[in-house]
Design a protein around this motif. Structure first.
Motif, PDB file in Angstrom:
ATOM      1  N   ALA A  79       0.827  -1.206   0.000  1.00  0.00           N
ATOM      2  CA  ALA A  79       0.000   0.000   0.000  1.00  0.00           C
ATOM      3  C   ALA A  79       0.864   1.259   0.000  1.00  0.00           C
ATOM      4  O   ALA A  79       0.590   2.220  -0.729  1.00  0.00           O
ATOM      5  CB  ALA A  79      -0.929  -0.010   1.211  1.00  0.00           C
ATOM      6  N   GLY A  80       1.930   1.271   0.826  1.00  0.00           N
ATOM      7  CA  GLY A  80       2.826   2.428   0.860  1.00  0.00           C
ATOM      8  C   GLY A  80       3.514   2.650  -0.478  1.00  0.00           C
ATOM      9  O   GLY A  80       3.614   3.779  -0.974  1.00  0.00           O
ATOM     10  N   HIS A  81       3.986   1.564  -1.074  1.00  0.00           N
ATOM     11  CA  HIS A  81       4.608   1.648  -2.399  1.00  0.00           C
ATOM     12  C   HIS A  81       3.613   2.164  -3.439  1.00  0.00           C
ATOM     13  O   HIS A  81       3.949   3.014  -4.278  1.00  0.00           O
ATOM     14  CB  HIS A  81       5.131   0.269  -2.818  1.00  0.00           C
ATOM     15  CG  HIS A  81       5.375   0.141  -4.282  1.00  0.00           C
ATOM     16  ND1 HIS A  81       6.487   0.645  -4.909  1.00  0.00           N
ATOM     17  CD2 HIS A  81       4.615  -0.430  -5.263  1.00  0.00           C
ATOM     18  CE1 HIS A  81       6.418   0.388  -6.206  1.00  0.00           C
ATOM     19  NE2 HIS A  81       5.298  -0.262  -6.442  1.00  0.00           N
ATOM     20  N   GLN A  82       2.381   1.658  -3.377  1.00  0.00           N
ATOM     21  CA  GLN A  82       1.385   2.036  -4.368  1.00  0.00           C
ATOM     22  C   GLN A  82       1.020   3.510  -4.276  1.00  0.00           C
ATOM     23  O   GLN A  82       0.781   4.168  -5.290  1.00  0.00           O
ATOM     24  CB  GLN A  82       0.121   1.178  -4.214  1.00  0.00           C
ATOM     25  CG  GLN A  82      -0.927   1.412  -5.287  1.00  0.00           C
ATOM     26  CD  GLN A  82      -0.395   1.166  -6.681  1.00  0.00           C
ATOM     27  OE1 GLN A  82       0.451   0.309  -6.872  1.00  0.00           O
ATOM     28  NE2 GLN A  82      -0.894   1.919  -7.650  1.00  0.00           N
ATOM     29  N   ILE A  83       0.980   4.040  -3.083  1.00  0.00           N
ATOM     30  CA  ILE A  83       0.701   5.471  -2.913  1.00  0.00           C
ATOM     31  C   ILE A  83       1.753   6.308  -3.642  1.00  0.00           C
ATOM     32  O   ILE A  83       1.432   7.230  -4.396  1.00  0.00           O
ATOM     33  CB  ILE A  83       0.666   5.835  -1.414  1.00  0.00           C
ATOM     34  CG1 ILE A  83      -0.618   5.302  -0.774  1.00  0.00           C
ATOM     35  CG2 ILE A  83       0.771   7.348  -1.219  1.00  0.00           C
ATOM     36  CD1 ILE A  83      -0.636   5.439   0.731  1.00  0.00           C
ATOM     37  N   VAL A  84       3.017   5.970  -3.428  1.00  0.00           N
ATOM     38  CA  VAL A  84       4.107   6.734  -4.051  1.00  0.00           C
ATOM     39  C   VAL A  84       4.090   6.549  -5.567  1.00  0.00           C
ATOM     40  O   VAL A  84       4.237   7.517  -6.324  1.00  0.00           O
ATOM     41  CB  VAL A  84       5.469   6.302  -3.464  1.00  0.00           C
ATOM     42  CG1 VAL A  84       6.598   7.100  -4.107  1.00  0.00           C
ATOM     43  CG2 VAL A  84       5.473   6.506  -1.956  1.00  0.00           C
ATOM     44  N   LEU A  85       3.928   5.322  -6.012  1.00  0.00           N
ATOM     45  CA  LEU A  85       3.867   5.057  -7.451  1.00  0.00           C
ATOM     46  C   LEU A  85       2.739   5.836  -8.102  1.00  0.00           C
ATOM     47  O   LEU A  85       2.906   6.442  -9.165  1.00  0.00           O
ATOM     48  CB  LEU A  85       3.687   3.554  -7.687  1.00  0.00           C
ATOM     49  CG  LEU A  85       3.452   3.137  -9.146  1.00  0.00           C
ATOM     50  CD1 LEU A  85       4.649   3.507 -10.004  1.00  0.00           C
ATOM     51  CD2 LEU A  85       3.169   1.647  -9.230  1.00  0.00           C
ATOM     52  N   ASN A  86       1.594   5.837  -7.451  1.00  0.00           N
ATOM     53  CA  ASN A  86       0.426   6.522  -7.998  1.00  0.00           C
ATOM     54  C   ASN A  86       0.654   8.018  -8.100  1.00  0.00           C
ATOM     55  O   ASN A  86       0.360   8.649  -9.129  1.00  0.00           O
ATOM     56  CB  ASN A  86      -0.784   6.209  -7.108  1.00  0.00           C
ATOM     57  CG  ASN A  86      -2.084   6.259  -7.861  1.00  0.00           C
ATOM     58  OD1 ASN A  86      -2.756   7.273  -7.846  1.00  0.00           O
ATOM     59  ND2 ASN A  86      -2.440   5.157  -8.510  1.00  0.00           N
ATOM     60  N   ALA A  87       1.187   8.611  -7.034  1.00  0.00           N
ATOM     61  CA  ALA A  87       1.413  10.059  -7.024  1.00  0.00           C
ATOM     62  C   ALA A  87       2.495  10.467  -8.017  1.00  0.00           C
ATOM     63  O   ALA A  87       2.350  11.450  -8.755  1.00  0.00           O
ATOM     64  CB  ALA A  87       1.794  10.520  -5.617  1.00  0.00           C
TER      65      ALA A  87
END
Length: 461
Positions: free
Chosen positions: A287-295
């Protein structure tokens, strides 16, 4: 006479600024369109995150699957833009609609292949050891999303026509329609709704897929109606003057588009596939990785839009045989890219806490995201440079060598280095998710250097 001619001709700086102004006119609508299209995934991820961390992880993993595959087909179809723009520059308008129709056929075939891929990825989740509940949500999200794939590819094939003709605002407008519709649709399908006696149960992350599919279909139908009625496009008779499949033309488009699609797949898959490699570390890390990737993907739309505008402009100038201007623009574009990087990096670094809070309230997830945002800010210069330079080369219809550069940089440098830094202690103690992000910095820097070298040494035929 020579002295007078030199005095009357515009200076290099004046010509460069003039080309940059044209890029701004082309690129700003492209940027809005790209941000709007990207916003569908951002909205899906944000709203799924407010449902639960598991829904956020599942939608993130689902995005990690469909994102690279979708961009492969979008890259393949993006060959239409320089082809149409080149014909416009050469004033060869009779070639535009035959190319557009062949692009529509490619989009139709691609939608069948992509839908088949998205609906059969459960074995990958099982192989990676993803828990059953997260797997069910991720596969359900992809199953729903698959219904909207024909609309997405149709929209992008028609974009070859509109962007190639220099009308970049058209797709911008209809992409905004899709995004605006997606927000309420997401809310309704994620959390459920009732109309009289008709009740739709909350779907969580799966509902994001249905919302995105529905909004894509509404946008592309509206675009088709517009093109059939617009004064600018009535003369092309998009629907009335049907063109049968021309396999030689399709082969020509694929010859140019497949390396573009594969290069985009290689790059984006490295970002998105990391979520799959990180799955053994648990849903909080994912989830933490996905937040950064998304932003960061959202910020990436700015240099990507600049690159797409450069492709259109360079191909137009080459078609018009304005080779000096094309080369001037190709070499000066790097300064535009670096300017964008110098804006993006501080925002990501200093605004990491605020950005992470938009996605989640869970402190553990936010802590991981903030750490990764710092690394994401560092690679902005390399990332922006490589996307600018590769789009310059696409304007010259040089796609094969850049494809191999991307393959080497990401799959031969970044992937093995990321695996070692994340899970092994060969070079350093295992670094977890940060290991892959440090490897991305190295891979992107490698791609940026090689592509820049090729641009400055490329000799058009």
């Amino acid at each position: 006479m020579t002295s007078a001619a030199q005095t009357s001709s515009p200076s290099i700086i004046t010509q460069t600024l003039r080309e940059w102004k044209i890029l701004a006119v082309l690129g700003l609508p492209i940027m809005v369109a790209q941000l709007a299209q990207m916003a569908n995934g951002v909205v899906d991820t944000m709203m799924a995150g407010h449902a639960s961390a598991r829904d956020l992880a599942a939608v993130g993993i689902g995005t990690g699957i469909w994102g690279p595959v979708l961009l492969f087909f979008i890259g393949l179809l993006s060959a239409l833009q320089p082809l149409v723009s080149g014909h416009r520059g050469a004033e060869n308008f009779s070639r535009i609609m035959p190319i557009t129709w062949q692009g529509l056929y490619i989009a139709f075939m691609g939608s069948i292949v992509m839908a088949a891929i998205l609906t059969h990825v459960r074995p990958i989740f099982v192989l990676l050891g993803l828990d059953a509940e997260t797997t069910d949500i991720a596969q359900g999200y992809l199953d729903a999303l698959a219904w909207g794939i024909p609309a997405v590819l149709l929209l992008n094939s028609l974009r070859g026509l509109t962007d190639g003709m220099g009308h970049t605002r058209i797709v911008m407008a209809f992409s905004l329609v899709s995004t605006i519709i997606n927000v309420p649709f997401n809310y309704l399908f994620i959390f459920g709704f009732s109309i009289g006696e008709w009740h739709v149960a909350p779907m969580g992350g799966v509902g994001c897929g249905w919302a995105t599919a529905a909004s894509n279909w509404i946008a592309v139908i509206a675009l088709l109606i517009y093109l059939n009625r617009s004064a600018d496009y009535k003369k092309f008779h998009l629907i009335g003057d049907w063109v049968k499949p021309d396999w030689a033309e399709i082969k020509h488009i694929l010859h140019l588009g497949l390396p573009i699609g594969f290069a985009m797949f290689v790059e984006v898959s490295m970002f998105c596939m990391i979520a799959l490699f990180l799955s053994p570390l648990g849903p909080t890390v994912i989830a933490g990785h996905q937040i950064v990737l998304n932003a960061i993907s959202l910020f990436f739309m700015v240099p990507l839009s600049l690159g797409m505008a450069i492709t259109l402009r360079v191909s137009f100038l080459v078609g018009a045989e304005e080779h000096f201007k094309a080369r001037l623009l190709a070499r000066s574009a790097i300064f535009l890219g670096l300017g964008i990087a110098c804006v993006n990096a501080p925002i990501l670094f200093f605004g990491s806490d605020w950005i992470a809070a938009l996605y989640t309230r869970e402190s553990d997830v936010k802590a991981i995201a903030i750490q990764l945002f710092a690394l994401g800010a560092i690679f902005q210069i390399a990332d922006v440079t490589q996307v600018t330079m590769i789009n310059v080369l696409r304007g010259y219809k040089d796609t094969k060598i850049p494809m191999f550069i991307m393959l080497f940089s990401f799959w031969c440098v970044c992937l093995p280095l990321g695996y070692v830094l994340t899970f092994k202690n060969w070079l350093h103690a295992p670094m977890g998710a940060a290991g892959f992000w440090m490897a991305l910095i190295v891979g992107l820097a490698c791609a940026a250097c090689l592509l820049t070298y090729r641009v400055f040494n490329f000799k058009p035929r």
